[in-house]
Design an enzyme around this catalytic site. Structure first.
Site, PDB file in Angstrom:
ATOM      1  N   ASP A  89       0.813  -1.212   0.000  1.00 55.00           N
ATOM      2  CA  ASP A  89       0.000   0.000   0.000  1.00 55.00           C
ATOM      3  C   ASP A  89       0.849   1.266   0.000  1.00 55.00           C
ATOM      4  OD1 ASP A  89       0.931  -0.459   2.586  1.00 55.00           O
ATOM      5  OD2 ASP A  89      -1.033  -0.989   3.365  1.00 55.00           O
TER       6      ASP A  89
ATOM      7  N   ASN B 125      -7.243  -2.941  14.572  1.00 58.69           N
ATOM      8  CA  ASN B 125      -8.639  -3.264  14.223  1.00 58.69           C
ATOM      9  C   ASN B 125      -8.735  -4.477  13.294  1.00 58.69           C
ATOM     10  OD1 ASN B 125      -7.724  -2.281  11.808  1.00 58.69           O
ATOM     11  ND2 ASN B 125      -9.185  -0.594  11.639  1.00 58.69           N
TER      12      ASN B 125
ATOM     13  N   HIS C 233      -7.048  -4.892  10.424  1.00 59.83           N
ATOM     14  CA  HIS C 233      -6.828  -4.658   8.990  1.00 59.83           C
ATOM     15  C   HIS C 233      -5.558  -5.345   8.497  1.00 59.83           C
ATOM     16  CE1 HIS C 233      -4.561  -0.543   9.585  1.00 59.83           C
ATOM     17  NE2 HIS C 233      -3.696  -1.525   9.530  1.00 59.83           N
TER      18      HIS C 233
ATOM     19  N   GLU D  28      -9.725  -2.097   5.647  1.00 64.88           N
ATOM     20  CA  GLU D  28     -10.293  -1.850   6.962  1.00 64.88           C
ATOM     21  C   GLU D  28     -11.515  -2.758   7.194  1.00 64.88           C
ATOM     22  OE1 GLU D  28      -8.515  -0.236   8.851  1.00 64.88           O
ATOM     23  OE2 GLU D  28      -7.835   1.702   8.090  1.00 64.88           O
TER      24      GLU D  28
HETATM   25  C1  F6R Z   1       1.552  -1.639   6.119  1.00 66.97           C
HETATM   26  C2  F6R Z   1       0.207  -2.129   6.251  1.00 66.97           C
HETATM   27  C3  F6R Z   1      -0.537  -2.172   7.551  1.00 66.97           C
HETATM   28  C4  F6R Z   1       0.337  -2.472   8.763  1.00 66.97           C
HETATM   29  C5  F6R Z   1      -0.487  -2.408  10.041  1.00 66.97           C
HETATM   30  C6  F6R Z   1       0.342  -2.613  11.285  1.00 66.97           C
HETATM   31  O1  F6R Z   1       2.001  -1.738   4.781  1.00 66.97           O
HETATM   32  O2  F6R Z   1      -0.345  -2.505   5.264  1.00 66.97           O
HETATM   33  O3  F6R Z   1      -1.554  -3.140   7.460  1.00 66.97           O
HETATM   34  O4  F6R Z   1       0.920  -3.726   8.627  1.00 66.97           O
HETATM   35  O5  F6R Z   1      -1.131  -1.161  10.121  1.00 66.97           O
HETATM   36  O6  F6R Z   1       1.214  -1.540  11.438  1.00 66.97           O
HETATM   37  P1  F6R Z   1       2.371  -1.564  12.546  1.00 66.97           P
HETATM   38  O7  F6R Z   1       3.310  -2.623  12.125  1.00 66.97           O
HETATM   39  O8  F6R Z   1       2.994  -0.188  12.466  1.00 66.97           O
HETATM   40  O9  F6R Z   1       1.711  -1.842  13.837  1.00 66.97           O
END
Ligand code: F6R
Length: 240
Positions: free
Chosen positions: A67, A135, A137, A142
């Site tokens: 992303d 959450n 995701h 989401e």
């Molecule tokens: C990142 C992504 C997100 C993260 C998630 C956890 O490319 O797609 O899904 O993996 O938000 O983020 P952290 O590792 O910062 O807790």
């Protein structure tokens, strides 16, 4: 799901790196799906260390990131493009032309989504690295996202923006939208390796593993995939 629990973040990062290094050693032209965020940073540090010490080469590897924020230029220090350069790409021998990240800074986002979907169709991912949001995701898919989703423009949930605010000077600067691989794109990877560390991920991990698959927890879609390895530290596994 193959769930492996480690004492701490360091051990889990080492285990993740072993899987990736083995993959690249077995198949020099592997297609790796990569994630940003805090969680894979330890893994990337281990890959850099291994590249320096053992000369594992990424010359023929192609990388596909999950992303990118919409509205941040590539040069912005919080763009995922910059993140990947800093945390991994500039330290290993991956070819610039083999690095693929959706662009969130183009006029026609729709067209960029089509381009990225076609790219993924033509280059099946061997191993997809994932983190997980508090959450549930995966990527920026989401809660409420259909499991059939493909790369598209997505709106970030309020708690995702709050979680990511730590990287920006103020809440106003946190992007509201991103371009993200869809859940279906993720499920098309041959193998998925999801990493989670810390007590703030324990509820999401429980929903992913224990509850019935539901769009309320996007990561629960992984229950429908035959080859998923989940690497957790004890805190993230504490509600299993
Ligand atoms: C990142 C992504 C997100 C993260 C998630 C956890 O490319 O797609 O899904 O993996 O938000 O983020 P952290 O590792 O910062 O807790």
């Amino acid at each position: 799901m193959d769930i492996r629990v480690f004492k701490n973040y360091e051990e889990l990062s080492k285990a993740a790196a072993e899987l990736i290094v083995e993959q690249v050693k077995n198949k020099a032209n592997s297609n790796l799906g990569l994630a940003t965020g805090s969680t894979p940073v330890g893994l990337y540090n281990e890959l850099i260390k291994d590249h320096k010490e053992n000369k594992t080469s990424y010359k023929d590897v192609q990388t596909f990131n999950l992303d990118e924020y919409i509205g941040l230029p590539n040069t912005h220090d919080q763009s995922y493009y910059q993140f990947m350069q800093e945390k991994l790409f500039s330290h290993i021998d991956v070819e610039t032309n083999n690095i693929h990240i959706p662009s969130g800074n183009v006029e026609d986002i729709e067209k960029e989504c089509e381009r990225y979907n076609a790219l993924l169709k033509n280059n099946p991912i061997d191993v997809q690295i994932l983190g997980i949001g508090t959450n549930g995701h995966i990527g920026f898919n989401e809660p409420g996202t259909p499991f059939e989703s493909v790369t598209s423009k997505v709106e970030l949930a309020e708690n995702t923006r709050n979680d990511n605010a730590r990287f920006f000077d103020s809440m106003d600067e946190v992007p509201t939208h991103a371009i993200s691989m869809g859940i279906q794109n993720i499920l098309e990877a041959k193998q998925i390796v999801l990493l989670a560390s810390g007590a703030n991920k324990a509820d999401a991990i429980k929903a992913m593993v224990k509850d019935a698959a539901s769009i309320d927890c996007p990561a629960s879609a992984l229950q429908n995939h035959a080859n998923v390895i989940v690497l957790l530290d004890e805190a993230a596994a504490s509600k299993l």
